[in-house]
Scaffold this active site. Sequence first.
Site, PDB file in Angstrom:
ATOM      1  N   ASP A   1      -5.408   4.620  12.640  1.00 13.67           N
ATOM      2  CA  ASP A   1      -3.993   5.909  12.540  1.00 13.67           C
ATOM      3  C   ASP A   1      -4.580   6.553  11.965  1.00 13.67           C
ATOM      4  O   ASP A   1      -3.539   7.815  11.898  1.00 13.67           O
ATOM      5  CB  ASP A   1      -2.978   4.154  11.922  1.00 13.67           C
ATOM      6  CG  ASP A   1      -2.337   3.271  12.935  1.00 13.67           C
ATOM      7  OD1 ASP A   1      -3.293   3.721  14.014  1.00 13.67           O
ATOM      8  OD2 ASP A   1      -2.068   1.697  12.677  1.00 13.67           O
TER       9      ASP A   1
ATOM     10  N   ASP B   1       0.333  -1.281  -0.034  1.00 15.50           N
ATOM     11  CA  ASP B   1      -0.117  -0.010   0.056  1.00 15.50           C
ATOM     12  C   ASP B   1       0.789   1.232   0.021  1.00 15.50           C
ATOM     13  O   ASP B   1       0.470   1.942  -0.850  1.00 15.50           O
ATOM     14  CB  ASP B   1      -1.242  -0.160   1.179  1.00 15.50           C
ATOM     15  CG  ASP B   1      -2.227  -0.098   1.191  1.00 15.50           C
ATOM     16  OD1 ASP B   1      -2.166  -1.065  -0.144  1.00 15.50           O
ATOM     17  OD2 ASP B   1      -2.123  -1.510   1.497  1.00 15.50           O
TER      18      ASP B   1
ATOM     19  N   ARG C   1       2.490   6.896  16.853  1.00 13.18           N
ATOM     20  CA  ARG C   1       1.955   7.071  15.435  1.00 13.18           C
ATOM     21  C   ARG C   1       2.215   8.831  15.478  1.00 13.18           C
ATOM     22  O   ARG C   1       3.038   9.593  15.031  1.00 13.18           O
ATOM     23  CB  ARG C   1       0.436   7.219  15.988  1.00 13.18           C
ATOM     24  CG  ARG C   1       0.148   5.650  15.203  1.00 13.18           C
ATOM     25  CD  ARG C   1       0.904   5.724  13.734  1.00 13.18           C
ATOM     26  NE  ARG C   1       0.095   4.223  13.574  1.00 13.18           N
ATOM     27  CZ  ARG C   1       1.455   2.665  13.311  1.00 13.18           C
ATOM     28  NH1 ARG C   1       2.380   3.217  13.655  1.00 13.18           N
ATOM     29  NH2 ARG C   1       0.657   1.740  12.806  1.00 13.18           N
TER      30      ARG C   1
ATOM     31  N   SER D   1      -3.498  -9.008   9.214  1.00  8.58           N
ATOM     32  CA  SER D   1      -2.107  -7.663   9.294  1.00  8.58           C
ATOM     33  C   SER D   1      -1.705  -6.765  10.331  1.00  8.58           C
ATOM     34  O   SER D   1      -2.684  -7.577  11.770  1.00  8.58           O
ATOM     35  CB  SER D   1      -3.978  -6.760   8.870  1.00  8.58           C
ATOM     36  OG  SER D   1      -3.665  -5.356   9.551  1.00  8.58           O
TER      37      SER D   1
END
Length: 399
Positions: free
Chosen positions: A126, A16, A97, A177
Amino acid sequence: MGRAKKVVLAYSGGVDTSVCIPYLKHEWGVEEVITLAADLGQGEELEPIREKALKSGASESLVIDVRESFIRDYAFAAIQANALYENRYPLGTALARPLIAKILVETAEKYGADAIAHGCTGKGNDQVRFDVSCAALNPSLKILAPAREWGMSREETIAYGERFGIPAPVKKSSPYSIDKNLLGRSIEAGVLEDPNVEPPEEIYEMTKAIADTPDVPEYMEIGFRNGIPVTINGEEKSPIGMIECLNTAAGNHGIGRIDMIENRLVGIKSREIYESPAMTVLIQAHRDLESLILTADVTHYKRGIEETYTQMVYNGLWYSPLKAALDAFIQKTQERVNGTVRVKLYKGNAIIVGRSSGNSMYTPDLATYGADDKFDHKAAEGFIYVWGLPTRIWAQIGK
Ligand code: ARG
């Protein structure tokens, strides 16, 4: 006119984020894409990632080691706040993050970029954490999120990448994931999407199954200074060393596996599996030490602060004024939180078996039921009379 001229893209090396590079350039008219991969101790080879970004069309590919700051400024603050989202998740992904956002903004400023980009979809937490953190740190930067808009399936994304020389994943990619860093692993998707299915053993990397853990317990003494873990069995540890040591030891005893249905900010319930051995032990030990040192009212009041703090971190508000004010409260409470906690690691449990501190409020003369009891028992009667007075009056007039 494109959406931006020069963009700094948060880069992980996956399909991605790789596809984001040509997509930004060819679909959104971006002239230059600089990629930035943060080393958070995810243990992956970052050198091939650096090259992959260049091959995918990045003009510059940066890798920044932020492991030390990640633990010192983010994880240790979360330990002081005993931060467990919905009482369970130690925020391993959420804490990374705002730090990634910080270096994205710093890099954008250094390179004169006018936008920041990330590869998050529109369904997760996120994206919120990146967007809000970047806005807080530099509100003049644009934020681009191609994967939130492109509407391509997995297959279409891979096919799009192949047109620009981005190879499809070689091995049949994992059905899960996974987000991974020094604080642990977050695992979702695949068979885990059925909340009634037991997680297969293969998903775990950092923690042993209970059946495989040692049959003898292991004792560890963790030393804290101002609420920050600094020693193990009397030996000073660096922030990274502390986390690595406890990940290994607690993981070996199967500690820190969490299977939960979690409420995302965007309103979706998701099933997440976490393994977070060190954070699980450290938050438990820290909370226990506080119970020895802090007054009852601070301990109780802090629980409410911790709950709000945890939600703010989870919901992307790390760099917000309320969070900063809560930080100040928490820091004040940590001034005396020095001492050691003895932990027994055994069969999936971190059991606190002892604690000691030079600042302990525990007073043996008052607590004892033995002969040297110094508590004035007679004083209790008058205290209870006053304490219960409103309740007594209420009962009387209600008759
Ligand atoms: N649900 C967790 C959070 O919002 C972790 C998400 C990380 N991603 C993943 N692939 N499991 O912090």
